[in-house]
Design a protein around this motif. Structure first.
Motif, PDB file in Angstrom:
ATOM      1  N   TYR A 115      -2.899 -15.858  15.301  1.00  0.00           N
ATOM      2  CA  TYR A 115      -2.085 -16.263  14.152  1.00  0.00           C
ATOM      3  C   TYR A 115      -2.814 -15.956  12.843  1.00  0.00           C
ATOM      4  O   TYR A 115      -2.224 -15.433  11.898  1.00  0.00           O
ATOM      5  N   VAL A 116      -4.085 -16.268  12.789  1.00  0.00           N
ATOM      6  CA  VAL A 116      -4.862 -16.038  11.570  1.00  0.00           C
ATOM      7  C   VAL A 116      -4.904 -14.547  11.241  1.00  0.00           C
ATOM      8  O   VAL A 116      -4.675 -14.142  10.087  1.00  0.00           O
ATOM      9  N   ILE A 117      -5.186 -13.709  12.236  1.00  0.00           N
ATOM     10  CA  ILE A 117      -5.228 -12.258  12.024  1.00  0.00           C
ATOM     11  C   ILE A 117      -3.864 -11.743  11.562  1.00  0.00           C
ATOM     12  O   ILE A 117      -3.765 -10.906  10.646  1.00  0.00           O
ATOM     13  N   SER A 118      -2.806 -12.268  12.168  1.00  0.00           N
ATOM     14  CA  SER A 118      -1.456 -11.838  11.795  1.00  0.00           C
ATOM     15  C   SER A 118      -1.139 -12.182  10.349  1.00  0.00           C
ATOM     16  O   SER A 118      -0.509 -11.385   9.630  1.00  0.00           O
ATOM     17  N   PHE A 119      -1.599 -13.340   9.889  1.00  0.00           N
ATOM     18  CA  PHE A 119      -1.331 -13.727   8.508  1.00  0.00           C
ATOM     19  C   PHE A 119      -2.120 -12.870   7.526  1.00  0.00           C
ATOM     20  O   PHE A 119      -1.674 -12.632   6.404  1.00  0.00           O
ATOM     21  N   VAL A 120      -3.275 -12.384   7.941  1.00  0.00           N
ATOM     22  CA  VAL A 120      -4.036 -11.456   7.098  1.00  0.00           C
ATOM     23  C   VAL A 120      -3.248 -10.163   6.913  1.00  0.00           C
ATOM     24  O   VAL A 120      -3.114  -9.642   5.795  1.00  0.00           O
ATOM     25  N   PHE A 121      -2.685  -9.653   8.007  1.00  0.00           N
ATOM     26  CA  PHE A 121      -1.871  -8.435   7.909  1.00  0.00           C
ATOM     27  C   PHE A 121      -0.577  -8.697   7.149  1.00  0.00           C
ATOM     28  O   PHE A 121      -0.071  -7.803   6.447  1.00  0.00           O
ATOM     29  N   LEU A 122      -0.035  -9.900   7.284  1.00  0.00           N
ATOM     30  CA  LEU A 122       1.146 -10.254   6.497  1.00  0.00           C
ATOM     31  C   LEU A 122       0.823 -10.201   5.005  1.00  0.00           C
ATOM     32  O   LEU A 122       1.626  -9.711   4.202  1.00  0.00           O
ATOM     33  N   ALA A 123      -0.353 -10.693   4.637  1.00  0.00           N
ATOM     34  CA  ALA A 123      -0.776 -10.647   3.237  1.00  0.00           C
ATOM     35  C   ALA A 123      -0.863  -9.204   2.751  1.00  0.00           C
ATOM     36  O   ALA A 123      -0.406  -8.878   1.645  1.00  0.00           O
ATOM     37  N   LEU A 124      -1.442  -8.318   3.565  1.00  0.00           N
ATOM     38  CA  LEU A 124      -1.534  -6.908   3.194  1.00  0.00           C
ATOM     39  C   LEU A 124      -0.145  -6.292   3.035  1.00  0.00           C
ATOM     40  O   LEU A 124       0.106  -5.522   2.097  1.00  0.00           O
ATOM     41  N   HIS A 125       0.753  -6.633   3.938  1.00  0.00           N
ATOM     42  CA  HIS A 125       2.113  -6.098   3.888  1.00  0.00           C
ATOM     43  C   HIS A 125       2.841  -6.580   2.640  1.00  0.00           C
ATOM     44  O   HIS A 125       3.512  -5.798   1.955  1.00  0.00           O
ATOM     45  N   LEU A 126       2.703  -7.857   2.345  1.00  0.00           N
ATOM     46  CA  LEU A 126       3.360  -8.419   1.169  1.00  0.00           C
ATOM     47  C   LEU A 126       2.753  -7.898  -0.125  1.00  0.00           C
ATOM     48  O   LEU A 126       3.458  -7.730  -1.125  1.00  0.00           O
ATOM     49  N   PHE A 127       1.447  -7.661  -0.117  1.00  0.00           N
ATOM     50  CA  PHE A 127       0.736  -7.298  -1.343  1.00  0.00           C
ATOM     51  C   PHE A 127       1.336  -6.031  -1.965  1.00  0.00           C
ATOM     52  O   PHE A 127       1.444  -5.921  -3.179  1.00  0.00           O
ATOM     53  N   HIS A 128       1.731  -5.096  -1.110  1.00  0.00           N
ATOM     54  CA  HIS A 128       2.374  -3.894  -1.650  1.00  0.00           C
ATOM     55  C   HIS A 128       3.896  -4.032  -1.651  1.00  0.00           C
ATOM     56  O   HIS A 128       4.553  -3.725  -2.651  1.00  0.00           O
ATOM     57  N   GLY A 129       4.455  -4.504  -0.534  1.00  0.00           N
ATOM     58  CA  GLY A 129       5.910  -4.506  -0.381  1.00  0.00           C
ATOM     59  C   GLY A 129       6.633  -5.385  -1.378  1.00  0.00           C
ATOM     60  O   GLY A 129       7.641  -4.969  -1.980  1.00  0.00           O
ATOM     61  N   PHE A 130       6.150  -6.611  -1.575  1.00  0.00           N
ATOM     62  CA  PHE A 130       6.817  -7.544  -2.483  1.00  0.00           C
ATOM     63  C   PHE A 130       6.725  -7.034  -3.919  1.00  0.00           C
ATOM     64  O   PHE A 130       7.710  -7.020  -4.664  1.00  0.00           O
ATOM     65  N   ALA A 131       5.545  -6.576  -4.307  1.00  0.00           N
ATOM     66  CA  ALA A 131       5.346  -6.124  -5.690  1.00  0.00           C
ATOM     67  C   ALA A 131       6.158  -4.868  -6.003  1.00  0.00           C
ATOM     68  O   ALA A 131       6.614  -4.691  -7.138  1.00  0.00           O
ATOM     69  N   SER A 132       6.346  -3.990  -5.005  1.00  0.00           N
ATOM     70  CA  SER A 132       7.048  -2.732  -5.254  1.00  0.00           C
ATOM     71  C   SER A 132       8.563  -2.862  -5.127  1.00  0.00           C
ATOM     72  O   SER A 132       9.294  -1.926  -5.478  1.00  0.00           O
ATOM     73  N   SER A 133       9.042  -4.012  -4.637  1.00  0.00           N
ATOM     74  CA  SER A 133      10.487  -4.167  -4.426  1.00  0.00           C
ATOM     75  C   SER A 133      11.266  -4.073  -5.726  1.00  0.00           C
ATOM     76  O   SER A 133      12.379  -3.543  -5.764  1.00  0.00           O
TER      77      SER A 133
END
Length: 239
Positions: A160-178
């Motif tokens: 779960y912890v590792i998955s949330f780290v990757f979620l942060a990476l995904h959001l860091f670009h995806g949310f900002a670029s939306s």
């Protein structure tokens, strides 16, 4: 012109579905944080969400569709982008071409998708079996113990912890670029980008906190460990 229009339409659809999931993520985080603050409040809220007709039969199908649509659209866009480029980057040259996160959205997305599979297996599938297959009696205070049970295993907690780290990476670009995909002006995008990047750090970090809190504080068989007791005190001082 038609090709460009369809490409823009796909990017807009991708951005809108992503923003919808970001909103759901914030709501999901709020409910899960209740399990740290007050198990009773978490049980009450989870029971309402699990038995409310609108949530179960109207909003939940929309959410599942949104998840599937977002990831399928992401794979389509990645496939078309790779074909359009013709060749991969020959070498990494810092941010000359793009950031590492933006170039690897497909991989962080795959990890997040795998995590969602685990999350559905841990929580959604047992809930469906409990309510609609076994047709078990509604028990309002069962949700907190079920949540804690999932974090007994250090392996599962680590996943779960590792998955949330990757979620942060995904959001860091995806949310900002939306917002760029939706055509917001540069001035608005700048302010939103700061908020989006803060969100991409705070929300996943909060989920990590919840997972570690329940693994180290709520799981009964760890309570006799002196090191864990010190960690418990540190966690409890934060809340």
């Amino acid at each position: 012109m038609g090709v460009n229009s369809s490409s823009i339409a796909r990017k807009v659809a991708m951005a809108l579905s992503g923003l919808f999931l970001v909103f759901f993520l914030a709501q999901h985080f709020t409910i899960n944080m209740m399990s740290v603050i007050s198990p009773d409040l978490f049980n009450e809220t989870s029971h309402f969400m699990g038995t409310n007709f609108v949530v179960q039969f109207l909003l939940q199908p929309v959410l599942i569709f949104g998840v599937l649509f977002h990831f399928i659209m992401g794979f389509i866009l990645e496939y078309r982008n790779r074909n359009a480029r013709g060749i991969s980057y020959v070498s990494f040259k810092g941010n000359e071409n793009s950031t590492w996160v933006s170039r690897n959205m497909i991989y962080s997305g795959l990890v997040v998708l795998a995590f969602l599979g685990l999350h559905f297996y841990d929580f959604w599938v047992p809930e469906i079996i409990y309510k609609y297959i076994d047709v078990s009696e509604a028990v309002e205070d069962r949700y907190f113990p079920e949540l804690v049970h999932k974090f007994e295993s250090p392996v599962r907690t680590g996943l779960y912890v590792i998955s949330f780290v990757f979620l942060a990476l995904h959001l860091f670009h995806g949310f900002a670029s939306s917002m760029q995909s939706l055509g917001w002006t540069k001035g608005y995008r700048g302010a939103f980008s700061k908020f989006a990047k803060a969100y991409a750090i705070v929300i996943p970090a909060g989920f990590v906190f919840i997972a570690l809190y329940h693994h180290l504080v709520s799981v009964p068989n760890l309570h006799d460990n002196e090191v864990v007791l010190l960690i418990q005190q540190a966690f409890q001082s934060l809340i």
